[in-house]
Design an enzyme around this catalytic site. Structure first.
Site, mmCIF file in Angstrom:
data_model
loop_
_atom_site.group_PDB
_atom_site.id
_atom_site.type_symbol
_atom_site.label_atom_id
_atom_site.label_comp_id
_atom_site.label_asym_id
_atom_site.label_seq_id
_atom_site.Cartn_x
_atom_site.Cartn_y
_atom_site.Cartn_z
ATOM 1 N N ASP A 14 0.701 -1.070 -0.066
ATOM 2 C CA ASP A 14 -0.079 -0.011 0.077
ATOM 3 C C ASP A 14 1.017 1.113 0.032
ATOM 4 O O ASP A 14 1.946 1.087 0.243
ATOM 5 C CB ASP A 14 -1.081 -0.004 1.120
ATOM 6 C CG ASP A 14 -0.094 -0.002 2.649
ATOM 7 O OD1 ASP A 14 0.221 0.955 2.638
ATOM 8 O OD2 ASP A 14 -0.589 -0.763 3.248
ATOM 9 N N GLU A 15 0.437 2.438 -0.205
ATOM 10 C CA GLU A 15 0.977 3.640 -0.379
ATOM 11 C C GLU A 15 1.804 3.802 0.854
ATOM 12 O O GLU A 15 2.800 4.303 0.401
ATOM 13 C CB GLU A 15 -0.117 4.812 -0.592
ATOM 14 C CG GLU A 15 0.547 6.282 -0.904
ATOM 15 C CD GLU A 15 -0.451 7.070 -1.422
ATOM 16 O OE1 GLU A 15 -0.153 8.241 -1.841
ATOM 17 O OE2 GLU A 15 -1.774 6.805 -1.290
#
Length: 197
Positions: free
Chosen positions: A53-54
């Protein structure tokens, strides 16, 4: 691993914090986001194997070979993460992680599978954080190693929260027998193939 594997391209990258695990977006909402295509001139047909994820960082494998992607995403290949958690994680909490905990996934309850987990005695040798981690004056933090054979969305973060120790920083350090070694954020290494076990 697969037929005609020499025709395919394979890369290991250290995905930096703040990047999405995709190459571009047509969405106007994501125009200000950062994508993997900024890191190198990757060939057409390249795909990320799995996701980070980011706000997570570390080892991410890329390939043009769908069969290789399916294999790495299978439960045959381990993924190891180092999580810096808020607080001094207890042996009881680590034992719960190992046994499996209940998390939310797609609006339903999900019981994670038993995994390998242990508290790290020292701060691991990972690149300097690119994001601000809260100051130690606000209480201790500890690092834990978690090795999974599954990969639900934000699973490690949800697992550590479920046992009372939210993740502050998450680094994937190994996929199969391929580790980050001395890679730094944004590094790209091309491989002729991935021998992951």
């Amino acid at each position: 691993m697969t037929e005609n594997s020499t025709e395919h391209k394979h890369f290991a990258i250290y995905k930096p914090y703040g990047f999405l695990s995709q190459f571009y977006s047509n969405s106007t909402q994501q125009k200000r986001k950062r994508f993997l295509g900024e890191l190198d001139d990757f060939p057409e047909g390249i795909m990320a194997i799995g996701r980070l994820d980011e706000k997570s960082e570390g080892l991410l494998l890329l390939t043009t070979d769908g069969k290789m992607s399916d294999f790495v995403n299978s439960q045959k290949v381990e993924k190891e993460y180092y999580a810096q958690v808020d607080g001094d994680i207890t042996e009881e909490a680590v034992a719960k992680l190992r046994a499996g905990v209940e998390i939310g996934f797609d609006g339903k309850k999900y019981q994670t599978k038993p995994c390998k987990a242990f508290k790290l005695d020292t701060i691991p040798d990972v690149p300097v954080a690119q994001q601000k981690i809260r100051d130690d004056r606000h209480g201790p933090t500890t690092w834990v190693s978690i090795t999974l054979n599954e990969g639900k969305f934000r699973q490690v973060r949800k697992m550590t929260s479920a046992v009372g120790f939210p993740t502050l920083r998450l680094v994937r350090v190994r996929v199969g027998n391929l580790g980050i070694n001395a890679m730094q954020a944004g590094d790209v290494i091309e491989y002729s193939t991935f021998a992951l076990r």
